[in-house]
Design a protein around this motif. Structure first.
Motif, PDB file in Angstrom:
ATOM      1  N   VAL A  42       0.816  -1.134  -4.692  1.00  0.00           N
ATOM      2  CA  VAL A  42       1.149  -2.129  -3.671  1.00  0.00           C
ATOM      3  C   VAL A  42      -0.057  -3.031  -3.396  1.00  0.00           C
ATOM      4  N   ALA A  43      -1.249  -2.441  -3.355  1.00  0.00           N
ATOM      5  CA  ALA A  43      -2.458  -3.235  -3.113  1.00  0.00           C
ATOM      6  C   ALA A  43      -2.620  -4.315  -4.180  1.00  0.00           C
ATOM      7  N   TRP A  44      -2.378  -3.953  -5.424  1.00  0.00           N
ATOM      8  CA  TRP A  44      -2.469  -4.949  -6.496  1.00  0.00           C
ATOM      9  C   TRP A  44      -1.383  -6.017  -6.368  1.00  0.00           C
ATOM     10  N   VAL A  45      -0.156  -5.569  -6.213  1.00  0.00           N
ATOM     11  CA  VAL A  45       0.981  -6.505  -6.217  1.00  0.00           C
ATOM     12  C   VAL A  45       0.948  -7.428  -5.001  1.00  0.00           C
ATOM     13  N   LEU A  92     -10.292  -3.605  -9.603  1.00  0.00           N
ATOM     14  CA  LEU A  92     -10.917  -2.288  -9.488  1.00  0.00           C
ATOM     15  C   LEU A  92     -11.342  -2.007  -8.043  1.00  0.00           C
ATOM     16  N   PHE A  93     -11.833  -3.038  -7.374  1.00  0.00           N
ATOM     17  CA  PHE A  93     -12.252  -2.881  -5.977  1.00  0.00           C
ATOM     18  C   PHE A  93     -11.039  -2.547  -5.097  1.00  0.00           C
ATOM     19  N   MET A  94      -9.919  -3.240  -5.323  1.00  0.00           N
ATOM     20  CA  MET A  94      -8.703  -2.946  -4.554  1.00  0.00           C
ATOM     21  C   MET A  94      -8.309  -1.479  -4.711  1.00  0.00           C
ATOM     22  N   ALA A  95      -8.288  -1.018  -5.951  1.00  0.00           N
ATOM     23  CA  ALA A  95      -7.916   0.375  -6.215  1.00  0.00           C
ATOM     24  C   ALA A  95      -8.945   1.332  -5.618  1.00  0.00           C
ATOM     25  N   GLY A  96     -10.235   1.003  -5.778  1.00  0.00           N
ATOM     26  CA  GLY A  96     -11.282   1.868  -5.258  1.00  0.00           C
ATOM     27  C   GLY A  96     -11.240   1.977  -3.746  1.00  0.00           C
TER      28      GLY A  96
END
Length: 258
Positions: free
Chosen positions: A49-52, A87-91
């Protein structure tokens, strides 16, 4: 310092630490592992969701010049958004999420669900909707409010939905939420301030209100607070024992044919 080096120095070490804590907790008695049973699959969904959800807004603020990065500081981009930003969003999501689950595992017994009434949920949903509306007004009337206003427009409705579902349930988990947000968001603020000072990315003064917190633009501080709050709220609601019944209560009833 490149963006990738920044991630290796400031994001990877705390992420490794919370993963280690998670692995240790998963070897403990079932009472401590219980929040992870539902929480880990939900956390994986929150990364997606963070990515999308965030990437389109990120792409837009880069295109408008609100947020920029010097040439040579990033490896590659997708829709103008640096690969490292994904990567920052996922991290960030994993760091906040795993810390939330660990905080939840520390609770000694289930926290009772206190029903403050539908008006409590509606009031908070309206409040966040009003914040989003104010953000829209600021965005279209003042160029210096573009960053802050567009952020509130983009993320405010998500917080409104979370509150509509369970503002009362979130209230019963105040200690868990604060125990996650205060240290993790504070750390992200410090890391972001260092990144800006190192020139890894740049925030345009033309599209910001000009207020800083120890050199950190207030918009950046709000961004990390709001996005982290979304992750915390999502996991608290997902792991709260009263949530399944709440969702069944608000779900549309099936029409039974006679």
């Amino acid at each position: 310092m490149t963006y990738l080096q920044f991630l290796a120095i400031f994001v990877l070490p705390p992420l490794i630490a919370v993963v280690a804590v998670t692995r240790y907790t998963l070897r403990q008695p079932d009472r401590l592992r219980r929040p992870y049973h539902v929480g880990l699959p939900v956390l994986a969904l929150l990364v997606l969701v963070a990515w999308v959800w965030t990437a389109p807004w990120d792409s837009w603020i880069i295109r408008t010049g609100v947020w920029t990065y010097p040439e040579g500081r990033v490896v590659a981009t997708l829709a103008r958004v640096p690969f490292e930003e994904y990567l920052f969003m996922a991290g960030q999501t994993c760091l906040v999420g795993l810390w939330t689950l660990w905080q939840s595992s520390r609770v000694d017994g289930p926290v009772p669900a206190v029903d403050y009434g539908a008006r409590h949920r509606v009031a908070w949903a309206i409040a966040w909707s009003a914040v989003a509306g104010a953000g829209a007004l600021v965005t279209v009337t003042n160029s210096r409010g573009l960053y802050l206003g567009s952020m509130l427009v983009w993320f405010g409705p998500l917080l409104a939905v979370q509150c509509a579902v369970g503002a009362d349930l979130l209230r019963t988990r105040r200690a868990i939420r604060l125990g996650t947000l205060l240290p993790v968001v504070g750390y992200l603020w410090v890391a972001d301030r260092i990144a800006i000072a190192a020139g890894i990315w740049h925030i345009s003064p033309e599209y910001t209100v000009g207020i800083t917190i120890l050199g950190l633009p207030v918009e950046e501080a709000v961004f990390f607070a709001v996005t982290s709050l979304l992750v915390v709220n999502g996991l608290v609601l997902a792991t709260h024992p009263a949530t399944p019944a709440r969702l069944r209560a608000i779900a549309p009833k099936k029409i039974v044919r006679q």
